[in-house]
Write a protein that holds these residues in place. Structure first.
Motif, PDB file in Angstrom:
ATOM      1  N   GLN A 163      41.000  39.500  50.658  1.00 35.84           N
ATOM      2  CA  GLN A 163      40.831  40.457  51.751  1.00 35.84           C
ATOM      3  C   GLN A 163      39.848  41.561  51.365  1.00 35.84           C
ATOM      4  OE1 GLN A 163      43.076  41.017  54.700  1.00 35.84           O
ATOM      5  NE2 GLN A 163      44.497  39.344  54.430  1.00 35.84           N
TER       6      GLN A 163
ATOM      7  N   CYS B   4      45.365  42.269  56.172  1.00 32.39           N
ATOM      8  CA  CYS B   4      46.261  43.192  55.476  1.00 32.39           C
ATOM      9  C   CYS B   4      45.959  44.625  55.915  1.00 32.39           C
ATOM     10  CB  CYS B   4      46.043  43.013  53.977  1.00 32.39           C
ATOM     11  SG  CYS B   4      46.535  44.405  52.983  1.00 32.39           S
TER      12      CYS B   4
ATOM     13  N   HIS C  87      40.495  41.475  43.371  1.00 31.95           N
ATOM     14  CA  HIS C  87      41.821  40.929  43.070  1.00 31.95           C
ATOM     15  C   HIS C  87      42.429  40.203  44.256  1.00 31.95           C
ATOM     16  CE1 HIS C  87      42.980  44.948  44.656  1.00 31.95           C
ATOM     17  NE2 HIS C  87      44.081  44.335  45.046  1.00 31.95           N
ATOM     18  N   CYS C  88      41.830  40.324  45.435  1.00 32.11           N
ATOM     19  CA  CYS C  88      42.296  39.505  46.557  1.00 32.11           C
ATOM     20  C   CYS C  88      41.131  39.229  47.493  1.00 32.11           C
ATOM     21  CB  CYS C  88      43.456  40.161  47.297  1.00 32.11           C
ATOM     22  SG  CYS C  88      42.945  41.507  48.363  1.00 32.11           S
TER      23      CYS C  88
ATOM     24  N   LEU D 259      49.283  36.957  48.354  1.00 34.95           N
ATOM     25  CA  LEU D 259      49.543  37.114  46.918  1.00 34.95           C
ATOM     26  C   LEU D 259      50.991  37.500  46.652  1.00 34.95           C
ATOM     27  CD1 LEU D 259      46.500  39.023  45.373  1.00 34.95           C
ATOM     28  CD2 LEU D 259      47.392  36.788  44.700  1.00 34.95           C
TER      29      LEU D 259
ATOM     30  N   CYS E 194      49.189  39.450  53.251  1.00 34.50           N
ATOM     31  CA  CYS E 194      49.039  39.456  51.789  1.00 34.50           C
ATOM     32  C   CYS E 194      49.765  38.245  51.211  1.00 34.50           C
ATOM     33  CB  CYS E 194      49.592  40.739  51.175  1.00 34.50           C
ATOM     34  SG  CYS E 194      49.437  40.739  49.370  1.00 34.50           S
TER      35      CYS E 194
HETATM   36  S1  SF4 Z   1      46.413  42.327  47.241  1.00 33.12           S
HETATM   37 FE1  SF4 Z   1      47.582  42.130  49.126  1.00 33.12          FE
HETATM   38  S2  SF4 Z   1      48.166  44.257  49.620  1.00 33.12           S
HETATM   39 FE2  SF4 Z   1      46.467  44.377  48.185  1.00 33.12          FE
HETATM   40  S3  SF4 Z   1      44.650  44.532  49.502  1.00 33.12           S
HETATM   41 FE3  SF4 Z   1      44.943  42.371  48.976  1.00 33.12          FE
HETATM   42  S4  SF4 Z   1      46.067  41.517  50.696  1.00 33.12           S
HETATM   43 FE4  SF4 Z   1      46.296  43.742  50.785  1.00 33.12          FE
END
Ligand code: SF4
Length: 340
Positions: free
Chosen positions: A69, A43, A66-67, A297, A295
């Motif tokens: 990445q 991302c 929250h993710c 999500l 991303c």
């Molecule tokens: S939630 Fe999606 S946009 Fe936000 S940092 Fe993670 S991968 Fe990137």
């Protein structure tokens, strides 16, 4: 000293109360989403955050889980940046007392990190006026959301996350016949606001900013009264109501936990409730789903958005441009044309 946070669900007032300047990372003029080579599937926003961490060794950074990445990015950074980075565990669920306790514990753990960073642990008399100032700023912006354009609210939200302050809204926009649209998805830093110009140029009007740090990020209602005065707990948005407490940190944590309206939570029904109410009230006719390559999500929500809101959805990928890409312009224009 600046302390950057990568999710609006980390309370900036808690950072400020320790003596630091909180900075929403997506509002940073130095956030570079374009220049660095990106491995496939990474991302651009997460990669930009990691580059900013390395470029600002004198600042503190609060990354969030929250993710994957950002979680993995933190693992890769940890050795290089020593004690200036912190990984905040945002609970992926919200319907259990355990999830609430996890969030409360993370806020306290963040406090210990901030003290190690050189801050001072705030007592109630220091925390209260800072919470009040942030709450007043959010309150002004929530009020502005009902009248000013989505474009203006995007600017105001970004300013709030950079300074903690609320600038004035704008007068209600005159009816122009433009197609009312919602923008939903990942963070939209100022360097990508060209996307908003494309929407306007194509005959659209942004009436709802549902991106990560947009209007949703103004939801927490922190009512922390001075010591000795009775508390007025914020209204729960569905999670079990916690017992009354005099503990300022717990009140702050509960306010954010109850307001947390995000795509990553399971179930993410609160996100859809929030969207449904505003889409109806603002007569939205189409949704632009803005997401970064890699991303999963947000990308995974396209069909759910169509079904839940009963509106056409344009899936738009951030392609590491400044938001002015010809490809985007053509797709947005075609989408709006179909809605007329
Ligand atoms: S939630 Fe999606 S946009 Fe936000 S940092 Fe993670 S991968 Fe990137």
């Amino acid at each position: 000293m600046d302390v950057f946070y990568t999710s609006p669900w980390v309370p900036p007032e808690w950072i400020a109360a320790h003596g630091f300047q909180p900075r929403g990372v997506w509002s940073s003029p130095a956030l570079d989403l374009r220049a660095a080579p990106l491995a496939e599937g990474v991302c651009a926003f997460a990669a930009g955050v990691l580059r900013l961490v390395e470029a600002r060794p004198a600042a503190g950074f609060v990354l969030t889980t929250h993710c994957d990445q950002l979680r993995r990015g933190f693992d890769a950074l940890d050795d290089a940046t020593g004690n200036s980075t912190f990984l905040f565990n945002l609970p992926a669920t919200w319907q259990t007392p355990t999830a609430r306790r996890l969030y409360q514990a993370e806020l306290r753990r963040l406090g210990r990190f901030l003290v190690r960073l050189g801050g001072a642990a705030p007592d109630r008399s220091r925390l209260q006026p800072i919470c009040q100032a942030y709450e007043q700023a959010r309150c002004r912006l929530r009020a502005a959301a009902g009248t000013c354009s989505g474009r203006r609210l995007t600017e105001l939200s970004a300013h709030y996350h950079w300074t903690g302050e609320a600038k004035s809204g704008s007068e209600p926009e005159p009816e122009t016949g433009a197609v009312p649209l919602a923008l939903v998805g990942g963070p939209l830093p100022p360097s990508l606001w060209g996307l908003l110009e494309l929407i306007e140029a194509a005959g659209g009007r942004l009436v709802l900013d549902g991106t990560e740090a947009g209007e949703r990020s103004l939801l927490p209602q922190v009512r922390l009264h001075p010591p000795g005065e009775p508390e007025n707990q914020p209204t729960s948005t569905g999670a079990p109501r916690p017992p009354d407490t005099e503990d300022g940190v717990e009140i702050l944590a509960n306010a954010y936990f109850d307001a947390l309206t995000a795509v990553f939570q399971r179930p993410n029904t609160r996100l859809y409730q929030w969207l449904r109410a505003r889409v109806a009230a603002r007569q939205v006719r189409g949704i632009i789903l803005w997401h970064y390559v890699g991303c999963d999500l947000w990308r995974a929500e396209a069909q759910s958005l169509r079904e839940a809101l009963g509106l056409p959805v344009l899936l738009l990928e951030a392609d590491e441009t400044d938001g002015h890409s010809l490809r985007h312009a053509g797709r947005i224009a075609a989408f709006i044309e179909c809605l007329r």
